[in-house]
Enzyme design. Structure first.
Site, PDB file in Angstrom:
ATOM      1  N   GLY A 239      15.418 -26.689  -0.710  1.00 41.28           N
ATOM      2  CA  GLY A 239      14.117 -27.217   0.837  1.00 41.28           C
ATOM      3  C   GLY A 239      13.742 -27.924   1.528  1.00 41.28           C
ATOM      4  O   GLY A 239      13.623 -27.244   2.760  1.00 41.28           O
ATOM      5  N   ILE A 464      11.872 -26.682  -6.475  1.00 39.64           N
ATOM      6  CA  ILE A 464      13.028 -26.903  -5.435  1.00 39.64           C
ATOM      7  C   ILE A 464      14.325 -27.800  -5.814  1.00 39.64           C
ATOM      8  O   ILE A 464      15.128 -28.136  -4.469  1.00 39.64           O
ATOM      9  CB  ILE A 464      12.170 -26.535  -4.040  1.00 39.64           C
ATOM     10  N   THR A 466      13.520 -30.733  -7.509  1.00 43.64           N
ATOM     11  CA  THR A 466      13.281 -31.906  -8.128  1.00 43.64           C
ATOM     12  C   THR A 466      13.377 -32.086  -9.769  1.00 43.64           C
ATOM     13  O   THR A 466      12.797 -33.089  -9.822  1.00 43.64           O
ATOM     14  CB  THR A 466      11.650 -31.756  -6.804  1.00 43.64           C
ATOM     15  N   ASN A 627       8.951 -39.247 -14.956  1.00 40.56           N
ATOM     16  CA  ASN A 627      11.153 -39.855 -15.072  1.00 40.56           C
ATOM     17  C   ASN A 627      11.395 -40.221 -14.575  1.00 40.56           C
ATOM     18  O   ASN A 627      11.524 -39.806 -13.412  1.00 40.56           O
ATOM     19  CB  ASN A 627      11.024 -37.653 -15.542  1.00 40.56           C
ATOM     20  N   GLY A 700       8.405 -37.464  -3.098  1.00 34.30           N
ATOM     21  CA  GLY A 700       9.902 -37.251  -2.392  1.00 34.30           C
ATOM     22  C   GLY A 700       9.812 -37.136  -0.975  1.00 34.30           C
ATOM     23  O   GLY A 700      10.862 -37.040  -0.768  1.00 34.30           O
ATOM     24  N   GLU A 701       8.877 -37.337  -0.701  1.00 28.67           N
ATOM     25  CA  GLU A 701       8.855 -38.384   0.930  1.00 28.67           C
ATOM     26  C   GLU A 701       9.252 -40.048   0.936  1.00 28.67           C
ATOM     27  O   GLU A 701       9.641 -40.282   1.282  1.00 28.67           O
ATOM     28  CB  GLU A 701       7.690 -37.172   1.674  1.00 28.67           C
TER      29      GLU A 701
END
Length: 735
Positions: A239, A464, A466, A627, A700-701
Site C-alpha cells: 500500500g 499490507i 508488514t 520480530n 515502516g517509515e
C-alpha cells in the site's frame, strides 16, 4: 515449549498461504453473478465535459450499463456526506458528481459488462467532448501562487534566525527540489461490491489499508448504518499510503452494484494507478549558519509543496529542522501551491522523507564548508530535547546509532579524498540522520480462549505485507504463554473490533498494545477461575505474580495449572475479553521518535555518470523490536525505496495537458534487484516504557528517511558535484 516470542525472529504465519497462492486478495473473490466495471478517465486536466457519447458502447452485447455524471443516482448526488473520512481541508473529489474536470485521469465514466475484457473494449468506444481550459501542473512556474490558506501551523519560530544567520561565521543558502513520486504497490486497487436489496446492505471486498475508513466512506455516501456495510480486506499486496484514503473504484463498484442488483468488480489498471494520489513535488530553501567551531547558530527552512486546486494536502516538512539539532534561532515556513493534479496523499514517511532529505544534505554542505567531519558535525549539534515542543524525548539512542553505524561501516577509516577504482570509477561515502514519529492510536482487540487450548485474537487492522498477522500472534502468545501454532489472528473485517488505518508506523504500537491488554484481561479471568475452582489458597496472589508459559499458569508458590484443564474444570467451553486501549496521558509530556543513522558507499562512473550503491548500513533505534526478521525486512524494503528516491523515481507530467507521461512500470523507474547490493541493518537496543505498553516504536517509515540524502552526500564526495534536485541522474552529473 518456549512461548516467549517477543524479540525473536519468526517466519510469517501467513507465509505458506502467500507463496502457494491460497491467500485470497480483494480482487480474487468470486460472488455468484459477478460482473465487471472498467473506468474511463479524462484526457484533459481542466475544463468541463460537453458531451459523453455512449451509444456505440451500449450496443455491444454483454454491456449492462454505462454510468456517467448524467445518470448518477439522485440520492448520491444530493448527499452532503459524499466525502471520505480522511480527506484534507477543502472540497473532496466526488467521482461522476458533475461535468467539471479537475485533473487529467479523472474518472468520468464506468462501463459495466459481463467480462473485464468486454468492459474494457466497450470503454474504448466511449467518446467524450470537452471544453478544455488552461491547466498548470508545474509548481516551479507557480511559486507566485503559493498560499498559507488551509495550511497547518509549523512549529513556532524561536530566537532571531535572520540576524543570527547574517552574523554566522559559516553559512549556506541552498535550494533543493524533488519530483512527484507514485506508490505503485504490487497489487492494484480493486473493489468487489455486493448489494443486498432485501436488507439494504453492502458486503464489499476492498484493497485498502484500513477497512473502517472504507466503511465510513460508504456509509456516508449511501446514508447507511455501519451494521449495513461490511468491508473485508484479508490480504493486501502493498500500500505504502495509497490505501489510506478510499479510492474511487470503491465508490464506483458500490454504486453500480446497487443500481444493477449484481455484484460488481472494479479493478484499476497500472496506468490508472497513477490517477490518484502521490508524494507531492516540493521545493525547499534552506539558509543555515554556524560558528567557526561548528555550532549551529541559525536555521531558516522554507518549503513549497504542491496540492490540488480542490483540497489542501499538508505535510510536515520543515518542522524536522527545528527539532533534529540543537539550535536557538529557527524560522520555519510552509506554503502550498495549488495546481491541476489530483490531491497528493501520504506516501511512506510523508513529509519526513522530503524534509529530512533537504535538511541532511544541507547539514553535509555546512559541515564540509566548516571543514568538520559530517558525523562529528552532527554530534557537535546533538539535540537532547525537542526544542519545537520544549519536551524531553521518551527515549533517544541516536548517539548509539551513530557509533554502531560508524563502527560497522568503517566511517572513520574511509578515505576523505576522492578515490578512483579501476581507473574509471569514483568512490564516495555519505551519511545522514533519519527520524520518524513514534505514535500510538486508540485501538481495540478481542481474544477468545477455548477449552481445547486454541486462542483466537482479532482486530479490524490490516496487513499490507508488514507482518501484522505474525507479530500480533507473537504478542498474544508471549502474553498468555500459548504456542503460536495454537493462535489465530483475524484482521481486515469491519465486524471485528475497530482499529486505526495501517499507516504512520503505529500498527504494532497501537493494535499490538491492544492485543497485549486484551490477553492480560484473559489472564486475569483465568487466575480468578483458578482461585475459585482449583485452590482457595491462591486468593491472595497478585495478578502480576503469575506467569504464563506453555499453556499453563505458574503461581509463585509453584502451583502449575493447565489453562485447558482449568476451563473444563470450571465447566466452560471458552472465555473471552474485548477492550479498547488509548494512549496514556503521560505520553503527552514527551516527544517520541525513532531514529537512525544511514551510511552509504557509492560508485560513480567518471565517464558515463552512472551511479551504483554497493553498500548501505542503517542503524535503527526503534524501541523494542518484536520480530527481528520481519523488522529487518521492513528496513531493507525502505532502504531499497530510498535508493530509488535518490537515483530513479520521477513522475513526469506534460504541463500543457496535465498528462502523466510515464504512467507505467517501464518508464517510471524504480529500484530493482540490480540496484540492491549489500544492505546492512543494525537494531540498536532501546528501552522506552513511555511510548506505549510494548515499548515498540514502529519501523515502516524510519528506514527510508535519510537514505536519499546519504546517497546525495556520497555522490558529492565521489564526484565533487552537488546535485540538489532529485533524482540524481547521469545527465545532472555530466552537465
Amino acid at each position: 515449549m518456549d512461548t516467549a516470542y517477543i524479540g525473536k525472529s519468526r517466519k510469517r504465519v501467513d507465509g505458506v498461504k502467500k507463496v502457494t497462492g491460497s491467500a485470497t486478495y480483494a480482487g480474487e473473490f468470486k460472488p455468484e453473478g459477478l460482473v465487471h466495471g472498467y473506468v474511463v478517465n479524462s484526457t484533459i486536466a481542466n475544463g468541463k465535459i460537453v458531451a459523453i457519447h455512449t451509444g456505440k458502447a451500449k450496443m455491444i452485447d454483454g454491456v449492462l450499463d454505462i454510468f456517467t455524471h448524467e445518470n448518477l443516482p439522485d440520492d448520491v448526488r444530493q448527499n452532503v456526506d459524499y466525502t471520505d473520512p480522511l480527506s484534507p481541508p477543502g472540497h473532496p473529489f466526488r467521482p461522476l458528481y458533475n461535468d467539471q474536470v479537475l485533473y487529467n485521469g479523472q474518472p468520468i465514466a464506468l462501463v459495466v459488462a459481463e467480462s473485464f475484457e468486454l468492459a474494457r473494449y466497450a470503454a474504448g468506444l466511449v467518446e467524450v467532448e470537452y471544453l478544455a481550459e488552461e491547466c498548470t501542473t508545474d509548481i516551479k512556474k507557480n511559486m507566485g501562487n503559493a498560499t498559507t490558506e488551509g495550511v497547518e501551523d509549523t512549529a513556532p519560530d524561536r530566537g532571531n534566525a535572520e540576524l543570527s544567520y547574517a552574523n554566522a561565521a559559516v553559512k549556506i543558502d541552498v535550494e533543493y527540489s524533488q519530483p512527484r513520486h507514485y506508490h505503485n504497490p504490487m497489487e492494484p486497487h480493486v473493489s468487489i461490491a455486493e448489494w443486498n436489496a432485501k436488507t439494504q446492505s453492502f458486503k464489499i471486498y476492498d484493497k485498502v489499508q484500513g477497512v473502517n475508513s472504507s466503511q465510513e466512506y460508504i456509509c456516508g455516501i449511501f446514508n447507511l448504518d455501519t451494521e449495513n456495510v461490511q468491508i473485508l480486506s484479508p490480504y493486501v499486496g502493498g500500500g505504502f499510503g495509497s490505501g489510506l484514503r478510499p479510492q474511487y473504484q470503491l465508490f464506483l463498484a458500490a454504486m453500480a452494484a446497487r443500481e444493477l442488483q449484481r455484484p460488481v468488480k472494479v479493478s484499476l489498471t497500472r496506468r490508472q494507478m497513477f490517477s490518484f494520489g502521490h508524494r507531492p513535488a516540493c521545493i525547499q530553501q534552506l539558509q543555515m549558519g554556524a560558528s567557526k567551531e561548528g555550532k549551529l547558530k541559525s536555521i531558516i527552512h522554507k518549503a513549497y509543496g504542491e496540492t490540488s486546486k480542490f483540497e489542501k494536502y499538508n505535510e510536515t516538512i520543515v518542522d524536522w529542522s527545528g527539532m533534529m539539532y540543537q539550535c536557538d534561532n529557527v524560522k520555519l515556513e510552509y506554503r502550498l501551491i495549488p495546481v491541476n493534479v489530483y490531491t497528493p496523499m501520504d506516501m511512506r514517511a510523508p513529509g519526513g522523507a522530503t524534509g529530512m532529505f533537504a535538511l541532511e544534505c544541507a547539514m553535509d554542505e555546512l559541515a564540509i564548508k566548516a571543514n568538520i567531519d559530517p558525523l562529528e558535525f552532527r554530534l557537535l549539534n546533538y539535540a537532547d530535547k525537542d526544542q519545537n515542543e520544549d519536551k524531553p524525548f521518551s527515549s533517544k539512542e541516536l548517539r548509539e546509532c551513530y557509533r554502531q553505524a560508524a563502527s560497522h561501516f568503517g566511517w572513520y577509516n574511509r578515505h576523505t579524498k576522492t578515490q578512483i577504482k579501476d581507473d574509471s570509477i569514483l568512490v564516495g561515502y555519505g551519511m545522514a540522520t533519519g527520524c520518524w514519529e513514534a505514535m500510538q492510536q486508540k485501538s481495540s482487540a478481542k481474544a477468545v480462549l477455548t477449552s481445547s487450548g486454541k486462542l483466537v485474537v482479532s482486530s479490524s487492522t490490516a496487513d499490507i505485507g508488514t507482518g501484522t498477522y505474525t507479530v500480533m500472534s507473537q504478542i498474544a502468545g508471549d502474553t498468555l504463554g500459548i504456542a503460536m501454532e495454537e493462535i489465530t489472528f483475524q484482521l481486515g473485517d469491519t465486524s471485528l473490533p475497530k482499529a486505526p488505518i495501517e499507516g504512520g508506523s503505529w500498527t504494532v504500537s497501537s493494535v499490538g498494545s491492544a492485543v497485549k491488554a486484551v490477553c492480560n484481561h484473559l489472564k486475569k479471568q483465568l487466575i480468578d477461575l483458578a482461585k475459585v475452582n482449583v485452590d482457595e489458597d491462591l486468593d491472595h496472589v497478585n495478578y502480576d505474580e503469575v506467569s504464563c508459559t506453555d499453556g499453563t499458569l505458574l503461581f509463585p508458590n509453584g502451583t502449575l495449572i493447565n489453562m485447558s484443564t482449568l476451563l473444563l474444570t470450571a465447566g466452560l467451553d471458552s472465555i473471552e475479553a474485548e477492550n479498547a486501549l488509548e494512549p496514556e496521558v503521560r505520553q503527552e509530556q514527551y516527544s517520541s521518535y525513532a531514529h537512525s543513522c544511514v551510511m552509504v558507499e557509492v560508485h560513480v562512473d567518471k565517464d558515463l555518470g552512472m551511479i551504483t550503491v554497493p553498500r548501505v548500513t542503517s542503524a535503527i533505534a526503534g524501541g523494542r523490536i518484536i520480530n527481528p526478521k520481519t523488522a529487518e525486512s521492513q528496513i531493507l524494503g525502505a532502504i531499497t525505496w530510498g535508493i530509488g528516491m535518490a537515483l530513479e523515481e520521477e513522475g513526469m507530467i506534460d504541463d500543457r495537458s496535465g498528462r502523466i507521461m510515464n504512467a507505467n512500470l517501464a518508464e517510471y523507474h524504480m529500484a530493482v534487484h540490480a540496484d540492491v547490493q549489500q544492505l546492512n541493518v543494525l537494531f540498536v537496543e532501546e528501552h522506552d516504557d513511555i511510548v506505549n505498553p510494548l515499548g515498540a516504536k514502529g519501523l515502516g517509515e524510519i528506514g527510508i528517511v535519510g537514505v536519499a540524502s546519504a546517497i546525495a552526500n556520497a555522490v558529492f564526495d565521489a564526484s565533487g558535484k552537488r546535485v540538489r534536485n532529485l533524482p540524481i541522474t547521469l545527465d545532472k552529473l555530466l552537465e
